[in-house]
Design an enzyme around this catalytic site. Structure first.
Site, PDB file in Angstrom:
ATOM      1  N   SER A  52       0.862  -1.185   0.000  1.00 48.46           N
ATOM      2  CA  SER A  52       0.000   0.000   0.000  1.00 48.46           C
ATOM      3  C   SER A  52       0.896   1.233   0.000  1.00 48.46           C
ATOM      4  O   SER A  52       2.025   1.179   0.513  1.00 48.46           O
ATOM      5  CB  SER A  52      -0.873   0.024   1.255  1.00 48.46           C
ATOM      6  OG  SER A  52      -1.458   1.309   1.422  1.00 48.46           O
ATOM      7  N   ILE A  54      -8.384   2.847  -3.537  1.00 49.36           N
ATOM      8  CA  ILE A  54      -9.107   1.997  -4.478  1.00 49.36           C
ATOM      9  C   ILE A  54     -10.507   1.731  -3.923  1.00 49.36           C
ATOM     10  O   ILE A  54     -10.657   1.418  -2.726  1.00 49.36           O
ATOM     11  CB  ILE A  54      -8.373   0.635  -4.665  1.00 49.36           C
ATOM     12  CG1 ILE A  54      -6.884   0.842  -5.025  1.00 49.36           C
ATOM     13  CG2 ILE A  54      -9.075  -0.227  -5.713  1.00 49.36           C
ATOM     14  CD1 ILE A  54      -6.582   1.492  -6.337  1.00 49.36           C
ATOM     15  N   TYR A  59      -1.330  -1.069  10.209  1.00 46.73           N
ATOM     16  CA  TYR A  59      -1.470  -1.370   8.776  1.00 46.73           C
ATOM     17  C   TYR A  59      -0.222  -0.912   8.002  1.00 46.73           C
ATOM     18  O   TYR A  59       0.318  -1.657   7.175  1.00 46.73           O
ATOM     19  CB  TYR A  59      -2.731  -0.674   8.271  1.00 46.73           C
ATOM     20  CG  TYR A  59      -3.088  -0.936   6.826  1.00 46.73           C
ATOM     21  CD1 TYR A  59      -3.630  -2.152   6.431  1.00 46.73           C
ATOM     22  CD2 TYR A  59      -2.892   0.047   5.855  1.00 46.73           C
ATOM     23  CE1 TYR A  59      -3.970  -2.385   5.102  1.00 46.73           C
ATOM     24  CE2 TYR A  59      -3.235  -0.170   4.528  1.00 46.73           C
ATOM     25  CZ  TYR A  59      -3.772  -1.386   4.154  1.00 46.73           C
ATOM     26  OH  TYR A  59      -4.112  -1.604   2.839  1.00 46.73           O
TER      27      TYR A  59
HETATM   28  P1  NAD Z   1     -11.386  -6.264   0.895  1.00 44.44           P
HETATM   29  O1  NAD Z   1     -11.630  -6.149   2.357  1.00 44.44           O
HETATM   30  O2  NAD Z   1     -12.486  -5.943  -0.044  1.00 44.44           O
HETATM   31  O3  NAD Z   1     -10.803  -7.692   0.539  1.00 44.44           O
HETATM   32  C1  NAD Z   1      -9.858  -8.327   1.330  1.00 44.44           C
HETATM   33  C2  NAD Z   1      -9.996  -9.813   1.128  1.00 44.44           C
HETATM   34  O4  NAD Z   1      -9.058 -10.480   1.993  1.00 44.44           O
HETATM   35  C3  NAD Z   1     -11.395 -10.350   1.514  1.00 44.44           C
HETATM   36  O5  NAD Z   1     -11.851 -11.206   0.511  1.00 44.44           O
HETATM   37  C4  NAD Z   1     -11.148 -11.102   2.803  1.00 44.44           C
HETATM   38  O6  NAD Z   1     -12.006 -12.195   3.006  1.00 44.44           O
HETATM   39  C5  NAD Z   1      -9.722 -11.579   2.605  1.00 44.44           C
HETATM   40  N1  NAD Z   1      -9.091 -11.924   3.886  1.00 44.44           N
HETATM   41  C6  NAD Z   1      -9.026 -11.187   5.017  1.00 44.44           C
HETATM   42  N2  NAD Z   1      -8.408 -11.886   5.977  1.00 44.44           N
HETATM   43  C7  NAD Z   1      -8.051 -13.083   5.441  1.00 44.44           C
HETATM   44  C8  NAD Z   1      -7.375 -14.228   5.936  1.00 44.44           C
HETATM   45  N3  NAD Z   1      -6.932 -14.290   7.200  1.00 44.44           N
HETATM   46  N4  NAD Z   1      -7.188 -15.278   5.094  1.00 44.44           N
HETATM   47  C9  NAD Z   1      -7.635 -15.236   3.813  1.00 44.44           C
HETATM   48  N5  NAD Z   1      -8.290 -14.179   3.295  1.00 44.44           N
HETATM   49  C10 NAD Z   1      -8.498 -13.116   4.105  1.00 44.44           C
HETATM   50  O7  NAD Z   1     -10.122  -5.309   0.635  1.00 44.44           O
HETATM   51  P2  NAD Z   1      -9.462  -4.769  -0.716  1.00 44.44           P
HETATM   52  O8  NAD Z   1      -9.631  -3.297  -0.724  1.00 44.44           O
HETATM   53  O9  NAD Z   1      -9.893  -5.583  -1.884  1.00 44.44           O
HETATM   54  O10 NAD Z   1      -7.925  -5.056  -0.373  1.00 44.44           O
HETATM   55  C11 NAD Z   1      -7.153  -6.064  -1.021  1.00 44.44           C
HETATM   56  C12 NAD Z   1      -5.686  -5.791  -0.701  1.00 44.44           C
HETATM   57  O11 NAD Z   1      -5.308  -4.507  -1.211  1.00 44.44           O
HETATM   58  C13 NAD Z   1      -5.385  -5.756   0.800  1.00 44.44           C
HETATM   59  O12 NAD Z   1      -4.113  -6.339   1.044  1.00 44.44           O
HETATM   60  C14 NAD Z   1      -5.323  -4.272   1.091  1.00 44.44           C
HETATM   61  O13 NAD Z   1      -4.533  -3.982   2.220  1.00 44.44           O
HETATM   62  C15 NAD Z   1      -4.715  -3.739  -0.196  1.00 44.44           C
HETATM   63  N6  NAD Z   1      -4.957  -2.316  -0.436  1.00 44.44           N
HETATM   64  C16 NAD Z   1      -6.214  -1.835  -0.614  1.00 44.44           C
HETATM   65  C17 NAD Z   1      -6.393  -0.478  -0.853  1.00 44.44           C
HETATM   66  C18 NAD Z   1      -7.755   0.135  -1.082  1.00 44.44           C
HETATM   67  O14 NAD Z   1      -7.826   1.356  -1.206  1.00 44.44           O
HETATM   68  N7  NAD Z   1      -8.823  -0.634  -1.142  1.00 44.44           N
HETATM   69  C19 NAD Z   1      -5.290   0.377  -0.886  1.00 44.44           C
HETATM   70  C20 NAD Z   1      -4.034  -0.164  -0.701  1.00 44.44           C
HETATM   71  C21 NAD Z   1      -3.864  -1.507  -0.484  1.00 44.44           C
END
Ligand code: NAD
Length: 248
Positions: free
Chosen positions: A143, A189, A156
């Site tokens: 991130s 995102i 985080y």
């Molecule tokens: P989200 O919450 O929509 O999806 C996260 C997924 O991870 C879910 O399907 C959840 O079930 C799964 N998960 C959580 N804990 C788990 C575990 N212990 N074992 C297996 N699966 C598990 O979030 P997102 O926005 O799609 O994020 C996806 C990735 O992108 C994450 O690593 C997040 O930190 C990173 N990210 C997101 C953003 C953003 O703005 N959305 C920005 C930077 C980084």
């Protein structure tokens, strides 16, 4: 991009960015492993059906990436079905935001265990099969706050900075085995993770993005496809932002 016959595991791929990555890889002909934890069966069946419609093979494996044994099972189920792993996307992640003065120990540990240790667990079990093939692409979802830090996200940010250090170390360790390891640092995102943010925070974030829009899962998925493709075989140990120019 020719991905025919390749196999990818995408952790946390039943929704959000992980699902966008999974469907984009499937649309390019990659056989995929859906990893889920708490999602309902209908949702998983829908994703499986979409993959079959795209004429790729797909399986769904329940696994908690923070658990070493459970992650091993995810990798072993993949090998049983497909015989090899070409692409591993460590995407599963959570937030437990709060100011440090009030942050519970549990909220710090949960975030580190899923975001950072989960990345270690899956990589640790997958890499031995990639070494055997002398081929692999590992893509870790970090991130921008792993680079910049962020108020209220000490846990985080630490986990995502850890993912960057882990990525670079693995790139050095496995480069000679034909395995590339890179990190993607998404900015803001639109997913369930960011849905819960207050409108004023969303407005403030938007004002910091030169491209003047919130990113989509597909924006991240496009970079994953590139990094997993033969066009990127000379790229390793890099952290690439997908953030509309927010951090530069
Ligand atoms: P989200 O919450 O929509 O999806 C996260 C997924 O991870 C879910 O399907 C959840 O079930 C799964 N998960 C959580 N804990 C788990 C575990 N212990 N074992 C297996 N699966 C598990 O979030 P997102 O926005 O799609 O994020 C996806 C990735 O992108 C994450 O690593 C997040 O930190 C990173 N990210 C997101 C953003 C953003 O703005 N959305 C920005 C930077 C980084």
């Amino acid at each position: 991009m020719n991905f025919k016959g390749k196999t990818a595991i995408i952790t946390g791929s039943a929704r959000g960015i992980g699902k966008a990555i999974l469907l984009k890889l499937a649309s390019k002909g990659v056989n995929v492993v859906i990893n889920y934890l708490n999602q309902n069966k209908e949702n998983i069946d829908d994703i499986l059906k979409t993959c079959y419609d795209l004429e790729v093979s797909a399986i769904a494996v329940k696994c908690d990436v923070s658990d070493f044994k459970s992650s091993e099972n995810l990798i072993e189920e993949t090998i049983k079905e497909f015989g090899k792993i070409d692409i591993l996307v460590n995407n599963a992640g959570i937030t437990r935001d709060g100011l440090l003065m009030r942050m519970k120990e549990e909220d710090f540990c949960d975030v580190i265990n899923i975001n950072l240790k989960g990345t270690f667990n899956c990589t640790r079990h997958a890499v031995k099969y990639m070494v055997k093939e002398r081929y692999g692409s590992i893509i870790n979802i970090s991130s921008v706050v792993g680079i910049t830090g962020n108020q209220g996200q000490a846990n985080y940010s630490a986990s995502k900075a850890g993912v960057i250090g882990f990525t670079k170390s693995c790139a050095k360790e496995f480069g000679s085995r034909g395995i590339t390891v890179n990190a993607i640092a998404p900015g803001f995102i639109e997913t369930d993770m960011t849905d819960s943010l207050k409108d004023e925070i969303k407005e403030k974030m938007l004002s910091m993005i030169p491209l003047k829009r919130i990113g989509s899962g597909d924006d991240v998925a496009s970079l994953v496809c590139f990094l997993a493709s033969d066009y990127a075989r000379y790229i390793t140990g890099q952290v690439i932002n997908v953030d509309g120019g927010m951090v530069m």
